[in-house]
Design an enzyme around this catalytic site. Structure first.
Site, PDB file in Angstrom:
ATOM      1  CG  PHE A  76      30.872  43.424  41.863  1.00 48.19           C
ATOM      2  CD1 PHE A  76      31.090  42.303  41.081  1.00 48.19           C
ATOM      3  CD2 PHE A  76      30.232  44.510  41.298  1.00 48.19           C
ATOM      4  CE1 PHE A  76      30.677  42.270  39.759  1.00 48.19           C
ATOM      5  CE2 PHE A  76      29.823  44.492  39.971  1.00 48.19           C
ATOM      6  CZ  PHE A  76      30.039  43.368  39.201  1.00 48.19           C
TER       7      PHE A  76
ATOM      8  CB  SER B 172      32.075  31.703  43.245  1.00 47.05           C
ATOM      9  OG  SER B 172      33.126  30.823  42.941  1.00 47.05           O
TER      10      SER B 172
ATOM     11  CE1 TYR C 183      35.073  34.236  47.585  1.00 46.00           C
ATOM     12  CE2 TYR C 183      35.413  32.010  46.765  1.00 46.00           C
ATOM     13  CZ  TYR C 183      35.043  33.325  46.551  1.00 46.00           C
ATOM     14  OH  TYR C 183      34.636  33.707  45.299  1.00 46.00           O
TER      15      TYR C 183
ATOM     16  CE  LYS D 173      31.525  35.340  46.686  1.00 51.48           C
ATOM     17  NZ  LYS D 173      31.047  36.726  46.527  1.00 51.48           N
TER      18      LYS D 173
ATOM     19  CG  ASN E  63      38.704  30.221  37.258  1.00 53.88           C
ATOM     20  OD1 ASN E  63      37.752  29.483  37.469  1.00 53.88           O
ATOM     21  ND2 ASN E  63      39.804  30.156  37.970  1.00 53.88           N
TER      22      ASN E  63
END
Ligand code: UD1
Length: 341
Positions: free
Chosen positions: A84, A128, A153, A157, A184
């Site tokens: 994570f 994501s 960002y 990913k 989300n």
């Protein structure tokens, strides 16, 4: 029987802390690595209060190869890792791209290197839905083409997914991976002992909503109501963080069982899209709190609408969410009230 040890990087963070709880409750022994750069010691206390046991926690940056090696050596017998640990603020990543690439990509490279050195075979990666960009059709399946990321960002990913895919396919690779593409995550553990702890002014919708209801913020600004959606506001797939955490337990078990391909990708959402206005009204319904809000300008980079096709996760993982939007929002409000005390 001895519990199977799973390393959880970023285990003191929002999603990580909920995953630690679900792992332990499913019979695993989670081991936390966190540098507390965007999390608090109090989340460890919350985890331990829920589980009524001590959970090992190593305060290190998982981009620090020597420190990570020391953790792998000390813990021994790790059977998998859930990764994570990463920076996650879209706006900040535009301001500080190098920090994002360094931290998010750098720590994955370090982690994979150390996993190979110690023969730890299984990796679950936090990805994501941002990898889909502005999708051409809804809902998005795992086959929906990814798009160029609209922030550093988001690009980290995509790059991390590619790195894991290349590494697992390398000749003689001992590592297998599952890439979970989150929609989300919202809400908090029903005990309200752990939840989201945003630093400073929240950038995400739900902590801003709960802080507004709590009187910490004067009003919520809804970022635009002229999108091509039924009420003009953005549509997202909001998943209760406890449901999301449970998807990690299933993914870990699947890797341990070796039933899937060497690398697999799953959407983790509810399959439902709700607009910002629908979320505001659901919050009011679920909590009895009237929310002060205004309509403001659109936020740069926002995707008009995205929600998950969850068929693959349901059919191959047997994963299904159980919480409603209202339950998730009520849990977020319960957590907010705990914080205010
Ligand atoms: C985005 C990324 C997600 C990433 C996350 C990290 C996409 C589709 N999603 O989530 O991958 O992990 O950031 O933070 O790119 N909103 C308001 N007012 C507010 C705050 C938010 O109206 O004060 C609206 C936003 O415009 C959006 C929705 O609420 O429509 C959700 O926003 P947020 O919680 O920030 O998440 P995403 O932007 O969807």
């Amino acid at each position: 029987m001895e519990r199977t040890k799973i390393l959880v990087t970023g285990g003191a963070g929002y999603i990580g802390s909920h995953a630690v709880v679900e792992l332990y409750e499913a019979g695993f022994q989670p081991v936390i690595v966190d540098d507390f750069s965007n999390s608090q010691e109090s989340s460890i206390q919350g985890i331990e209060a829920i589980l009524n046991t001590r959970i090992a926690c190593h305060r290190i940056d998982c981009g620090d190869v020597e420190a990570l090696r020391a953790v792998f050596a000390e813990e021994g017998s790790l059977r998998g890792v859930i990764h994570f640990a990463a920076f996650k603020a879209v706006g900040e990543s535009v301001q500080k791209p190098l920090a994002y690439y360094q931290n998010n990509v750098g720590s994955l490279l370090t982690l994979l290197t150390v996993m190979q050195e110690f023969g730890v075979p299984n990796l679950v990666f936090s990805s994501s839905c941002t990898v889909y960009g502005i999708p051409d059709a809804l809902p998005v399946t795992e086959q929906t083409p990814t798009k160029p990321a609209n922030s550093p960002y988001g690009n980290t990913k995509k790059i991390c997914e590619d790195i894991i895919t290349d590494v697992v396919h390398a000749p003689g690779s001992t590592v297998r991976g599952i890439l979970l593409r989150y929609f989300n995550p919202i809400g908090a553990h029903p005990s309200a002992k752990i939840g989201e702890l945003p630093l400073g002014v929240p950038q995400n919708l739900i902590p801003f909503v709960t802080q507004t209801a709590a009187g910490i913020r004067e009003k919520l600004t809804i970022y635009g109501n002229t999108y091509d959606t039924p009420d003009g506001t953005n549509i997202r797939d909001y998943i209760h963080v406890v449901d999301l955490a449970k998807a990690h337990v299933i993914a870990v078990q699947r890797l341990l069982d070796g039933t899937g391909a060497v690398v697999e990708t799953f959407n983790v959402g509810t399959g439902r899209g709700d607009s910002v206005l629908e979320v505001v009204h659901a919050f009011e319904q679920a909590t009895g709190q009237k929310l002060n809000y205004v309509i403001g300008a659109a936020r740069a980079g926002d995707v008009p609408a995205i929600y998950a096709d969850v068929t693959k996760a349901r059919e191959e993982l047997g994963f299904q969410t159980t919480s409603t939007l209202e339950e998730a929002l009520a849990s977020a409000w319960k957590w907010q009230r705990t914080l205010k005390k």
